[in-house]
Design a protein around this motif. Sequence first.
Motif, mmCIF file in Angstrom:
data_model
loop_
_atom_site.group_PDB
_atom_site.id
_atom_site.type_symbol
_atom_site.label_atom_id
_atom_site.label_comp_id
_atom_site.label_asym_id
_atom_site.label_seq_id
_atom_site.Cartn_x
_atom_site.Cartn_y
_atom_site.Cartn_z
ATOM 1 N N TRP A 99 -39.997 33.970 14.606
ATOM 2 C CA TRP A 99 -38.621 33.488 14.536
ATOM 3 C C TRP A 99 -37.674 34.604 14.959
ATOM 4 O O TRP A 99 -37.785 35.739 14.494
ATOM 5 C CB TRP A 99 -38.285 33.037 13.116
ATOM 6 N N THR A 119 -31.073 30.302 15.190
ATOM 7 C CA THR A 119 -32.476 30.672 15.001
ATOM 8 C C THR A 119 -33.330 30.020 16.079
ATOM 9 O O THR A 119 -33.181 28.831 16.366
ATOM 10 C CB THR A 119 -32.974 30.247 13.609
ATOM 11 N N PHE A 164 -37.417 29.585 17.549
ATOM 12 C CA PHE A 164 -38.852 29.755 17.328
ATOM 13 C C PHE A 164 -39.524 30.054 18.666
ATOM 14 O O PHE A 164 -39.263 29.384 19.669
ATOM 15 C CB PHE A 164 -39.457 28.494 16.711
#
Length: 671
Positions: free
Chosen positions: A455, A467, A469
């Motif tokens: 992350w 955020t 991934f």
Amino acid sequence: MAGACPPAVVSMVKSLLQSDLPMLEKMQQLTKTLKAHNLAWTQDIAPSACLVHPSNRAGQMLSVDDVWNKGLRMVSLGVQRSLLQGSVCIEIAHDVGKKTEQLEANRRLVALSHGQLAPVKGDERFLTLGTSHTTAFFKAVEAGCQCGDANVHVKQLEDVLSGWPWLVLSSLVEQACPGVPLFYQLASNASGSGQKQVSEVEAAGLMAMRIKSGASLESSVAELKQADPACRGSLDAISHYVSRYGGKSYGTLMIGTDVMKTLAFCDFKNPNTVYPFARLAFATMLSSPKQTDGFQKIVSVSDIQKLKTQAMRDLLDQFETLVKDSWELCSNAHVTGASLERVFGKLCVRAALFVLGKDKALGEKHVFADLPEIACAFAGELKKGSSEASGSGGSQAAAASSASSSSVTNVLDCKPQEMALLQNAHMQLGGLYTNVKDHGNKIFVFTKADENGVWMEHDPLLAPKETVFVHFGLLLKWRKFKGQAPALCPPSMVEMKMVHESSAVLDEYNKAQMQQLLLDNAWNKKVEAKDLAFTSFPAMVHAMKSYKKAGDLELWPWGTVTKVRAGKPVPKRLHAKGFGCDWMIQPFKALNQADFTKMPNEEGEGVLAPFFWVKETKDADAANMHIHVFKKNGNSFPVLKNKRPIKEYEALTYCEEEPAEGQAKKKAKKE
């Protein structure tokens, strides 16, 4: 020698081993310490009383070829007892179990030599740590061993077979400090120019053994560097190899710096594995007969680089699986020692050369069609080796507890995220990264990782956090950001540091105000040039007219003001006060007295400020000027005023120590 090594001595020994002293100086200090506590001594020892320490040459103990090659060269030059200096050995362990292990290790070594090394008798008392190959050669000749067509007679060795001086270490030393024998082996190799040089794989083995004995990877590398091995150019790569794929490996040839670095650092572009067993197998090429000047020539940099291609991926995966499964089979079958080296080593050589397309270099009559056929051959040889091992009644090796080191990673037990980070060394938790192609100029922080990916978090300061991934396979797109991350100045600091609240700015403002006040008053009280005369050597100023009343002549200190810290002494005639601070008046640059005889030049430097030309005197009664403090609106400036009438052409003088003006008036009234 019974008993145990005193704790104080153990502490001193460990401290010396961890010190930054040069290796030979460290060995000298260590020997001195051990001798002082009767844990080391010098003794004449015959070759027949010696075996080889099991950890010698990173566990290889001896190379039979090196024993005879070196020995025959010595014989051709002439063997002299006086040249066998610096020999080091250690007592065979008093503990029965440990002693049995040491004897069995030597018996396995002799068994592999095919009659070229002297047999183990069982009454030997010492294990060599230095001069091991030379001692083994003397023993072999004395025992009647032969090597090819070499012809050496015992009479040629009469001068040495009776023995020579050795430094002997007590077995208690190794019992308390397992790293001491390894250190003496390295130091002996460093000090003896005739010693066999350490190869890359042997260096890797030494690092691994030092780590197992409690040393860190960094200290192990430092010790090897001090020993100045032939593979010194590859030590950083070897260190990386050990930290990632380290195991116990042997070899008598040098791999070469370029190949070693490629083997250690090559990225095979697979996010799921770093191929530790494949790298291990390639190191077995040290047994290749194809060599030049001691360097293997069967595996090249391009051979390893070729395996990075997508076309080789399936074959490389099969190779890794085969070597890994084979190692596990060896472990489960309890195959150790010579049998392990023969069976597992042969598998590695066969499989590695097959993958590289160089299997013809094996020199075997049978040509293997594929890796499964190599696996079948391995299974048969393993079964035979396992039977030999169980039938020989060999002792079980004690499991050595591996000392923890933050720099060493067991890739076999790694979690997916740990493996991914090993392959992407630029990714570190908490680091700053950018991915310009996908995210523009945004700066992300690596916040966490799990078995699926990592992350990344972007904090735009004045907007919500973002955020992202990232799968492991996409980490190569991210680049480490080397600049400073954007930061928001806290409101409390903004309030404190706003320019109009700054104490530094306020000081500058007050200084400007004081400067303005000084120059305004000085301008208003300026004295015309015709009313004064300046003389040089000594520098003085004279009145060119008479001043009949006290206070008619007033001179202001033209200059610049500088704030002074509280309590710092300032001359009275330069001391001003204002805005709650003390200030010192510095004069403008004065006209040089030597320039008085020159023609006036508007571009010339320096000015004539009468205030600073008034001469100081220690006689207060003789002075015609005095310091007066001008005060207005809480500010004060020093000025010079005449305290009595002044005649024409009279020189102006003042007394710094004269009482203040108010005190002088009181004194006059009393009189």
